[in-house]
Design a protein around this motif. Sequence first.
Motif, short mmCIF file in Angstrom:
data_model
loop_
_atom_site.label_atom_id
_atom_site.label_comp_id
_atom_site.label_asym_id
_atom_site.label_seq_id
_atom_site.Cartn_x
_atom_site.Cartn_y
_atom_site.Cartn_z
N ALA A 207 1.16 131.40 100.47
CA ALA A 207 0.61 131.83 101.75
C ALA A 207 0.04 130.62 102.49
N ALA A 208 -0.65 130.92 103.59
CA ALA A 208 -1.14 129.84 104.45
C ALA A 208 -2.06 128.88 103.70
N LEU A 209 -2.87 129.37 102.79
CA LEU A 209 -3.79 128.52 102.03
C LEU A 209 -3.21 128.07 100.70
N GLY A 210 -1.93 128.34 100.47
CA GLY A 210 -1.27 127.89 99.25
C GLY A 210 -1.30 128.86 98.10
N MET A 211 -2.00 129.99 98.24
CA MET A 211 -2.07 130.97 97.16
C MET A 211 -0.74 131.69 97.03
N PRO A 212 -0.22 131.86 95.79
CA PRO A 212 1.05 132.57 95.61
C PRO A 212 0.98 134.01 96.10
N PRO B 10 11.33 144.96 104.51
CA PRO B 10 10.61 144.69 103.27
C PRO B 10 11.39 145.17 102.05
N LEU B 11 11.24 144.43 100.96
CA LEU B 11 11.76 144.80 99.65
C LEU B 11 10.59 145.11 98.73
N PRO B 12 10.83 145.77 97.61
CA PRO B 12 9.74 146.00 96.66
C PRO B 12 9.10 144.68 96.26
N PRO B 13 7.78 144.63 96.16
CA PRO B 13 7.11 143.36 95.82
C PRO B 13 7.58 142.83 94.47
N PHE B 14 7.58 141.51 94.37
CA PHE B 14 7.87 140.88 93.10
C PHE B 14 6.76 141.25 92.10
N PRO B 15 7.06 141.35 90.80
CA PRO B 15 6.05 141.81 89.84
C PRO B 15 4.76 141.01 89.80
N VAL B 16 4.82 139.71 90.13
CA VAL B 16 3.61 138.88 90.12
C VAL B 16 3.63 137.95 91.32
N PRO B 17 2.47 137.57 91.86
CA PRO B 17 2.46 136.53 92.89
C PRO B 17 2.95 135.22 92.28
N VAL B 18 3.87 134.55 92.96
CA VAL B 18 4.48 133.35 92.38
C VAL B 18 4.98 132.43 93.49
N ALA B 19 4.96 131.14 93.20
CA ALA B 19 5.50 130.12 94.10
C ALA B 19 6.24 129.09 93.27
N ASP B 20 7.05 128.28 93.92
CA ASP B 20 7.77 127.18 93.27
C ASP B 20 8.71 127.68 92.18
N HIS B 21 9.27 128.88 92.35
CA HIS B 21 10.19 129.47 91.39
C HIS B 21 11.63 129.14 91.79
N ALA B 22 12.58 129.59 90.97
CA ALA B 22 14.00 129.39 91.27
C ALA B 22 14.72 130.71 91.15
N GLY B 23 15.89 130.81 91.78
CA GLY B 23 16.64 132.05 91.75
C GLY B 23 18.14 131.82 91.84
N ALA B 24 18.90 132.84 91.47
CA ALA B 24 20.35 132.81 91.56
C ALA B 24 20.85 134.24 91.52
N THR B 25 22.02 134.48 92.08
CA THR B 25 22.64 135.80 92.03
C THR B 25 23.85 135.76 91.11
N HIS B 26 24.05 136.87 90.40
CA HIS B 26 25.18 137.00 89.48
C HIS B 26 25.53 138.47 89.35
N GLY B 27 26.79 138.80 89.63
CA GLY B 27 27.23 140.18 89.50
C GLY B 27 26.48 141.15 90.38
N GLY B 28 26.10 140.73 91.58
CA GLY B 28 25.38 141.60 92.49
C GLY B 28 23.93 141.83 92.12
N ILE B 29 23.38 141.00 91.24
CA ILE B 29 21.99 141.10 90.81
C ILE B 29 21.29 139.77 91.09
N LEU B 30 20.07 139.84 91.59
CA LEU B 30 19.27 138.65 91.86
C LEU B 30 18.36 138.36 90.67
N TYR B 31 18.37 137.11 90.22
CA TYR B 31 17.53 136.69 89.10
C TYR B 31 16.54 135.64 89.60
#
Length: 231
Positions: free
Chosen positions: A24-29, A45-66
Amino acid sequence: MLVPRTRFYAGVLNERLVAVGGGAALGMPIDTAEEYRLAKNAWWPLPPFPVPVADHAGATHGGILYISGGFAEGQTLSTMYSYLSRLRCWVRNRPMAFARCDHGMAAVGDRIFCLGGRALAQGQEWVPVSEAEYYCPNTDQWAQLRLPAVDLCHFGLTTSQLQLYVTGGGSLRRRSKEEGVWVCHPSRGTWLKVGCLPRALADHACCFVHLPPGIASPGEAERGGPLDGGK
């Protein structure tokens, strides 16, 4: 976007742009997620991610986002979550062997590869995560990939023809930005330097654009490429 964010993951899922987490604006995930629908030129909007997080990585495979790793509550994470768009829900998968943030993740064939990044040591110092590992969605299992050490974080990562391409990044050990372009052959367990960026870069992104046959890139056109009959 609906929510201002930095240090977030952006990608493509089912022909829509998705943005997950970030700072966020103050750097909090934050845990918010959203998608961009091109036909309506609008974010939803999409359903919220299970935990507040920043600096993560992602990829899609088989129509699923990881989504893997990241930084939250003063520590680096080893978690792995997947988003099932048809059910509109997040599922927790088996975690990585190594906690990491500012890393790269990309799908090649039937595997999802995680490379590089950094982690907070017990003394609260940042240390590089040199180990590479891959995830098999069909078995929900991780395995270590035998590769020479990768001392990079904040790099660009993309794929083409079953190969991983890494551009630039930052080296914690050398305390420097890098300009190299490297290709990884996962099946061979090798790295090969194939070129350099115009200048050293970190905290950037990269991708491949496949041009139709007969269309020259700007560099080819300047050198006399197929568009102007040059050789």
